[in-house]
Write an enzyme that holds these catalytic residues in place. Structure first.
Site, PDB file in Angstrom:
ATOM      1  N   LYS A   1       0.980  -1.280  -0.064  1.00 38.56           N
ATOM      2  CA  LYS A   1       0.281  -0.048  -0.006  1.00 38.56           C
ATOM      3  C   LYS A   1       0.953   1.174  -0.032  1.00 38.56           C
ATOM      4  O   LYS A   1       2.091   1.229   0.668  1.00 38.56           O
ATOM      5  CB  LYS A   1      -0.678  -0.133   1.220  1.00 38.56           C
ATOM      6  CG  LYS A   1      -2.114   0.812   1.324  1.00 38.56           C
ATOM      7  CD  LYS A   1      -2.812   0.445   2.424  1.00 38.56           C
ATOM      8  CE  LYS A   1      -3.900   1.728   2.764  1.00 38.56           C
ATOM      9  NZ  LYS A   1      -4.917   1.425   3.664  1.00 38.56           N
TER      10      LYS A   1
ATOM     11  N   SER B   1      -9.874   1.156   3.008  1.00 37.33           N
ATOM     12  CA  SER B   1      -8.746   2.178   2.141  1.00 37.33           C
ATOM     13  C   SER B   1      -7.773   1.262   1.422  1.00 37.33           C
ATOM     14  O   SER B   1      -7.229   1.794   0.270  1.00 37.33           O
ATOM     15  CB  SER B   1      -8.156   3.192   2.992  1.00 37.33           C
ATOM     16  OG  SER B   1      -7.346   2.523   3.959  1.00 37.33           O
TER      17      SER B   1
ATOM     18  N   SER C   1      -9.912  -1.323   6.993  1.00 38.01           N
ATOM     19  CA  SER C   1      -9.300  -0.908   5.635  1.00 38.01           C
ATOM     20  C   SER C   1      -8.565  -2.121   5.230  1.00 38.01           C
ATOM     21  O   SER C   1      -8.106  -1.977   3.877  1.00 38.01           O
ATOM     22  CB  SER C   1      -8.529   0.132   5.640  1.00 38.01           C
ATOM     23  OG  SER C   1      -9.151   1.490   6.066  1.00 38.01           O
TER      24      SER C   1
END
Lengths: 93, 486
Positions: free
Chosen positions: B79, B154, B178
């Site tokens: 990420k 996310s 997330s």
């Protein structure tokens, strides 16, 4: 609680955000709905859940205070503007 | 042989036999990125040449007789809120558009030390604030199962990359769901470890008391392998804890004798019928497989999302104060006679997106004089109550089970302009962050031809119990290693 456009402007000032009238209005409407939702916390009986429910917080384990060496050039390279080995600050009034 | 369908254990067996090279596997994934990412938009940066160079070096180690272990030769996506020395790390924000990390996050270093091949950095909601990855300042990632829908967020880029076979496994971060919610939407296994299990050093902070890095994978065993690599104390993060770790065998003990608590979540208003049905099926399935099902309620769990909204916005407003446009990030030239305050206000107003701005405003409100007692301090008192109730629940059961999300992946744009409705999509994931317990989402079936996720939660620092339940479910249901149709 209903937040007004003026409330949002004041919060923007504190949070260093300059918001257009359109944004202030949209945020006032959206945040009022969120605040109305979180207001359910105010209805909860905190006294009944306090003290004996609190978990002991373990002490924070700190590392030895040994300086970490980061190359100056590496840090300087991050600055949006630089001159030689200096970070250039805008000429503020 | 489709190299992208191999699990970590299968890859290692193939490497050991000399059936395949790390370079060939890496190229297979890079080829998939080239073919599919134009539509999926999972990656913000693809590190193709670095990955090939790394793969070549690993192949040389194999040639010298090294036995593949850990994450040796495993192509992984990370990420883009995790620092990797010398690479752009944006956190999905324009304000960090040009930020090149001057050091490597501890979790990423542990991947590298274990032999992983980093394929690239994946898209996310700006500063990990969101549940759809639509809040990214750069692009909207789509769900590989249906590109008109969101991948969740996310960590939507990481989830989409693994689901689209553009990476074997990935790292995400989870502050309120997330990792687990995108895992649910994309048909994957996603783990949020106990806070303190995994270092946050080198992770762009959202809410420092809740943020935790974890794994996304197509199988429970692969998620476990990544977790095992990144777990453990770190001198650079004093909140990490040297808690006992559990052996690899404990994930394969099955359901027999396992006490599974079932919360009434699936019957709540707002849960899609298809999700509720799959959760009910899963409970029945576990009971038949030997689990002891215990209906449970945790009274204050219903307040978790409100508690979360206060704590996360309060901490986010503080964490984002550092972005002033001077020390790093995007260059915006000052106007003449502009004061420092006016300049930083203008930079933040131009370069921070709507969701960070909303959270700064709300966090400033909940921390302000006159409101801090009503919101921030009250939220912390109630957080302790939720944690205490979870502790009590785990005296009766080994794990808790329920839905990961109230819905399957929703259409792009459906909730984008309605932040409260977007927040509500995390209603089942947030309690684990508030109570600080480990939680894992895994696929339990389909609804509307889209994956449905179920969530196991376990006692603090007992990830082994969560993995045991998930491994048993996966083995007996055959739901592991599903991929989105190309």
């Amino acid at each position: 609680m209903q937040l007004s456009d003026a409330d949002i402007a004041k919060l923007g000032l504190l949070g260093r955000l300059d918001l257009s009238a359109e944004k202030r209005h949209a945020y006032a409407e959206q945040l009022s709905r969120i605040v109305a939702y979180v207001d359910k916390l105010r209805e909860a009986d905190v006294a009944a859940t306090s003290t004996h429910l609190r978990q002991p917080v373990p002490p924070t384990k700190l590392r030895d205070d040994v300086p970490v060496v980061v190359q100056a050039d590496t840090v300087l390279a991050l600055a949006p503007r630089r001159e030689g080995r200096f970070i250039v600050s805008p000429p503020f009034a | 042989m489709d190299l992208k369908r191999l699990t970590i254990a299968e890859l290692h067996a193939a490497y050991a036999k000399g059936d395949v090279s790390v370079e060939a596997v890496t190229e297979a994934y890079l080829d998939a990125i080239t073919r599919r990412d134009g539509k999926v938009k999972a990656y913000l940066s693809v590190l193709a040449s670095e990955a090939i160079t790394r793969a070549e070096a690993l192949d040389q180690r194999l040639a010298k007789g090294e036995k593949p272990m850990g994450l040796f030769g495993v192509p992984i996506a990370i990420k883009d809120n995790l620092c990797l020395l010398g690479t752009r790390t944006t956190a999905g924000s324009k304000i960090l558009e040009n930020y090149v990390a001057p050091y490597t996050a501890t979790v990423v270093q542990r991947l590298l030390d274990a032999g992983a091949v980093i394929l690239g950095k994946t898209n996310l909601d700006e500063f990990a604030m969101g549940s759809s990855t639509e809040n990214s300042a750069f692009q909207k990632t789509t769900n590989p199962w249906d590109i008109t829908r969101v991948p969740g967020g996310s960590s939507g880029g990481s989830a989409a990359a693994v689901a689209a076979e553009e990476a074997l496994v990935a790292l995400g971060s989870d502050t309120g769901g997330s990792i687990r919610q995108p895992a649910s939407f994309c048909g994957l296994v996603g783990l949020k470890p106990t806070y303190g299990r995994v270092s946050r050093s080198g992770v762009a902070a959202l809410a420092s008391s809740l943020d935790q890095v974890g794994s996304l994978a197509r199988t429970v065993a692969d998620a476990f392998a990544v977790y095992q690599t990144i777990v453990g104390p770190d001198a650079a993060d004093p909140t990490t804890v040297d808690a006992p770790r559990h052996d690899t065998m404990s994930i394969s003990k099955g359901f027999k004798g396992l006490r599974v608590g079932v919360l009434p979540g699936a019957t709540l208003e707002g849960v899609e019928a298809g999700v509720a049905a799959r959760v009910a099926d899963a409970v029945q399935f576990m009971e038949k497989a030997g689990a002891h099902i215990v209906p449970l309620d945790i009274p204050h769990v219903r307040l978790s999302l409100a508690i979360y909204a206060v704590i996360v916005t309060s901490e986010a407003s503080s964490n984002l104060a550092r972005y002033d446009g001077l020390r790093y990030g995007k260059e915006i030239l000052p106007k003449s006679s502009e004061s420092f305050s006016t300049y930083t206000t203008r930079v933040r107003s131009l370069a921070l997106g709507a969701e960070p701005q909303r959270r700064i405003l709300l966090g400033t409100y909940t921390l302000s004089k006159g409101y801090a007692d009503q919101y921030y301090h009250r939220a912390h008192a109630l957080q302790a109550a939720v944690a205490w109730e979870f502790d009590n629940a785990f005296k009766q059961v080994d794990v808790l089970f329920g839905p990961t999300s109230p819905s399957v992946a929703f259409p792009l744009g459906e909730k984008f302009n309605d932040p409260l409705t977007m927040y509500l999509s995390d209603v089942f994931t947030v309690p684990a962050n508030i109570a600080n317990v480990p939680a894992l989402s895994l696929p339990i079936g389909f609804s509307q031809k889209l994956p449905v996720g179920g969530q196991f939660m376990g006692p603090r620092f007992r990830e082994d119990l969560v993995f045991r339940a998930a491994a048993a479910f996966e083995a007996e249901s055959g739901m592991g290693n599903v991929v989105a149709p190309a």
